[in-house]
Design a protein around this motif. Structure first.
Motif, PDB file in Angstrom:
ATOM      1  N   TYR A 346      52.896  45.734  46.169  1.00  0.00           N
ATOM      2  CA  TYR A 346      51.702  45.222  46.845  1.00  0.00           C
ATOM      3  C   TYR A 346      51.641  45.732  48.278  1.00  0.00           C
ATOM      4  O   TYR A 346      52.653  45.780  48.976  1.00  0.00           O
ATOM      5  N   ARG A 347      50.443  46.108  48.691  1.00  0.00           N
ATOM      6  CA  ARG A 347      50.248  46.510  50.085  1.00  0.00           C
ATOM      7  C   ARG A 347      50.397  45.298  50.990  1.00  0.00           C
ATOM      8  O   ARG A 347      50.076  44.166  50.612  1.00  0.00           O
ATOM      9  N   TYR A 364      53.767  37.184  48.794  1.00  0.00           N
ATOM     10  CA  TYR A 364      53.276  38.403  48.166  1.00  0.00           C
ATOM     11  C   TYR A 364      53.536  38.306  46.671  1.00  0.00           C
ATOM     12  O   TYR A 364      54.654  38.037  46.238  1.00  0.00           O
ATOM     13  N   GLY A 383      42.783  39.345  46.728  1.00  0.00           N
ATOM     14  CA  GLY A 383      42.863  40.474  45.813  1.00  0.00           C
ATOM     15  C   GLY A 383      41.892  40.302  44.673  1.00  0.00           C
ATOM     16  O   GLY A 383      41.587  39.167  44.269  1.00  0.00           O
ATOM     17  N   SER A 388      45.423  39.010  40.362  1.00  0.00           N
ATOM     18  CA  SER A 388      44.860  37.980  41.232  1.00  0.00           C
ATOM     19  C   SER A 388      44.145  36.909  40.412  1.00  0.00           C
ATOM     20  O   SER A 388      44.274  35.711  40.684  1.00  0.00           O
ATOM     21  N   VAL A 406      37.975  38.526  48.251  1.00  0.00           N
ATOM     22  CA  VAL A 406      37.903  39.955  47.942  1.00  0.00           C
ATOM     23  C   VAL A 406      36.973  40.642  48.930  1.00  0.00           C
ATOM     24  O   VAL A 406      36.006  40.055  49.411  1.00  0.00           O
ATOM     25  N   THR A 414      36.449  45.063  39.729  1.00  0.00           N
ATOM     26  CA  THR A 414      37.878  45.385  39.602  1.00  0.00           C
ATOM     27  C   THR A 414      38.635  44.495  38.620  1.00  0.00           C
ATOM     28  O   THR A 414      39.805  44.771  38.341  1.00  0.00           O
ATOM     29  N   ARG A 436      37.555  39.094  54.406  1.00  0.00           N
ATOM     30  CA  ARG A 436      38.946  39.479  54.624  1.00  0.00           C
ATOM     31  C   ARG A 436      39.592  38.517  55.612  1.00  0.00           C
ATOM     32  O   ARG A 436      38.910  37.896  56.437  1.00  0.00           O
ATOM     33  N   LEU A 466      49.122  36.845  48.241  1.00  0.00           N
ATOM     34  CA  LEU A 466      48.570  38.157  48.562  1.00  0.00           C
ATOM     35  C   LEU A 466      48.876  39.147  47.442  1.00  0.00           C
ATOM     36  O   LEU A 466      50.041  39.478  47.187  1.00  0.00           O
ATOM     37  N   LEU A 467      47.832  39.596  46.755  1.00  0.00           N
ATOM     38  CA  LEU A 467      47.950  40.590  45.693  1.00  0.00           C
ATOM     39  C   LEU A 467      46.953  41.700  46.027  1.00  0.00           C
ATOM     40  O   LEU A 467      45.841  41.742  45.494  1.00  0.00           O
ATOM     41  N   LEU A 468      47.362  42.557  46.941  1.00  0.00           N
ATOM     42  CA  LEU A 468      46.423  43.406  47.663  1.00  0.00           C
ATOM     43  C   LEU A 468      46.260  44.805  47.092  1.00  0.00           C
ATOM     44  O   LEU A 468      45.846  45.705  47.807  1.00  0.00           O
ATOM     45  N   GLY A 469      46.557  45.013  45.851  1.00  0.00           N
ATOM     46  CA  GLY A 469      46.432  46.355  45.324  1.00  0.00           C
ATOM     47  C   GLY A 469      47.748  47.092  45.409  1.00  0.00           C
ATOM     48  O   GLY A 469      48.747  46.584  45.910  1.00  0.00           O
TER      49      GLY A 469
END
Length: 553
Positions: A346-347, A364, A383, A388, A406, A414, A436, A466-469
């Motif tokens: 995760y970013r 995360y 996310g 997410s 998102v 997505t 954000r 946080l599941l940010l890609g």
């Protein structure tokens, strides 16, 4: 000192008089030892009845509603979900009503209004029926209930951020655990064993010495020993780096076909897929399966065939040659072939104040072990991917409110449609698009976040997930292994022609280095789905065999 026994969880049956006798007998004969079987025929009072059970301190593990009630069975489940969100929900259909029920129940199932529908048993030993019931009770116990049997004991005082990671690792590995305060009886016992002034948290796992000042990495690396124990002369046929679906599939097929197979995993077995509370679209699991259970079963398969799995062992380097060398913290292991299946990570959010609270309300990944503590709280999930959506649905079983944040204009861009539809049925889940997080904080743990949409709004927050890609996690790779502009590994015909050998492209999953392969999310152009990753991991083994085969005369 004798502990007061916990009240039995409840199985609540909402039935007609016609089916009451058979269902009461069916459930009581199988489950009455461990569960309190409650039977209600007056559907108008069932909501108050369920609420009173909760107030009395008994959790409701399973709610089963007869399709032939005078009012809509799915509507009854909707109401009862508000009373007990963590309960698993099943519609029981008489044989005579089964065909007619499908038209109504299938759409309701697709959007998550119930977990499944089952045919009421027509005779003794209906094992398919009881297999389904047992699966849902097991899922409820592992994700909702406090473990009855404690395998790992953790001593902490609530001020150690590392505990969240330790608990998450143990949950993902399917290991029951319990926490104790330092001044409790167990806490004093383990502090004495660890020695005066021992740093918290202390983790006691099975019959091993306690880990002092423990963190997720120390706990993970203590599980399966060290690959250094294999000796300096050991050469693996296949080293798999990563134990997500791709890595586990390769381990199963490699070991089952006689390859000496080693798996390195930096965290818990299962990768990101292992954190999913429920995967509903994986082939062969019509009732869905949690990522933890999928990883657990694959891990058992791989180890039974002889694969060796080492958790808490991040790979630090790779030296290519006729025999490749894989560097880890305890040394180097040699391998005739390597499969890179380390997935993605995760970013980071990049807000310093929130990074300081990781483990103290900020997490995360899905952090399913923390979900139980979000009961009655306000939480946020950042996310827009499937992970997410799965995390939000799981958190909604406990939290007072769940908000998905998102940046895009819609979840549909997505997230899979089945998750979007299910989220829409939850009154406790809201979606904030075009937004954000820009700041957050609290006194020792998360208390608030600043959310920027048109302007900046401060919101009370008890949990932030946080599941940010995805970004590739393979910075340790040598230059010989080519990657695309985003850092993902190139394989097969995606490799630039200038890097082909003798004018021929590498094999479909082979990298620019012969004998080094890539599968799953780390591979450039992969589908980023559990099923495709599993297929690639299994397919890579046939390519490994071809690479290892002696050259023809």
């Amino acid at each position: 000192m004798t502990e007061t026994p916990r009240p039995k969880p409840v199985i609540l049956l909402v039935v007609t008089e016609t089916s009451r006798a058979v269902l009461t007998d069916e459930f009581s004969s199988r489950y009455a030892r461990d569960y309190d079987i409650r039977v209600v025929t007056d559907v108008l009072t069932v909501t108050d009845y369920a609420a009173s059970v909760i107030v009395e301190g008994q959790p409701i593990a399973l709610i089963c509603v007869d399709f032939d009630l005078d009012i809509d069975a799915v509507d009854v489940l909707d109401v009862l979900r508000n009373v007990s969100p963590s309960s698993r929900r099943i519609v029981l259909t008489p044989f005579s009503s089964f065909q007619a029920s499908l038209e109504e129940l299938r759409p309701a199932l697709a959007v998550g209004r119930l977990d499944t529908y089952l045919l009421i048993p027509q005779g003794p030993r209906d094992e398919e029926f009881h297999t389904a019931i047992a699966e849902y009770l097991s899922e409820w116990a592992t994700t909702t209930s406090t473990p009855e049997v404690v395998g790992v004991r953790i001593v902490e005082d609530g001020n150690q951020p590392a505990v969240a990671g330790i608990r998450d690792f143990l949950d993902r590995m399917g290991v029951p655990w319990s926490r104790y305060l330092p001044d409790s009886e167990v806490g004093r016992e383990l502090l004495a064993e660890a020695g005066e002034g021992a740093e918290l948290p202390i983790v006691k796992a099975f019959a091993r010495p306690p880990l002092v000042g423990a963190n997720e990495h120390l706990v993970a690396s203590s599980f399966y020993g060290s690959p250094a124990d294999l000796g300096d002369d050991y050469v693996a046929d296949l080293v798999v780096i990563g134990s997500g679906p791709a890595g586990l599939a390769a381990a199963v097929y490699g070991a089952s076909e006689g390859l000496q197979t080693i798996v390195f995993e930096s965290e818990a077995v299962g990768g990101q897929a292992g954190t999913s509370s429920m995967i509903r679209n994986y082939l062969g699991f019509p009732r869905g399966i949690s990522g933890m259970r999928l990883a657990f079963r694959a891990r058992l398969q791989a180890t039974r065939f002889g694969a060796r799995i080492y958790t808490g062992r991040p790979v630090e380097g790779l030296t290519v040659g006729d025999v490749h060398k894989v560097a880890h913290e305890d040394g180097v292991i040699r391998a005739r072939s390597v499969l890179i299946a380390c997935g993605v990570r995760y970013r980071r959010l990049g807000v310093p104040a929130l990074e300081d609270l990781v483990g103290l309300g900020v997490h995360y990944g899905a952090a399913t072990s923390v979900a139980r503590e979000m009961e009655g709280r306000d939480v946020f999930v950042v996310g827009g991917g499937n992970s997410s959506g799965q995390a939000a649905i799981h958190l909604a079983r406990f939290a007072r409110s769940v908000t998905i944040i998102v940046r895009r204009r819609a979840l549909e861009e997505t997230m899979s449609a089945y998750l979007v539809d299910e989220i829409a049925t939850h009154r406790t889940i809201k979606v904030r698009t075009g937004s954000r997080i820009v700041d957050g904080g609290g006194d020792g743990r998360l208390e608030w976040i600043d959310l920027e949409t048109d302007g900046v709004e401060r919101l009370a927050a008890d949990g932030l997930f946080l599941l940010l890609g995805a970004e590739p996690g393979c910075d340790w790779l040598p230059e010989e292994v080519a990657r695309d502009e985003n850092g993902f590994i190139l394989t097969g015909r995606d490799v630039p022609k200038k890097l082909w050998v003798d004018g021929l492209p590498p094999a479909p999953l082979e990298t620019t280095v012969p004998g080094i392969f890539a599968a799953g999310d780390i591979r450039s152009g992969s589908m980023k789905r559990v099923a495709s990753a599993s297929g690639e991991g299994a397919g890579a083994v046939s390519l490994v065999h071809a690479h290892l085969a002696p050259a023809p005369d």
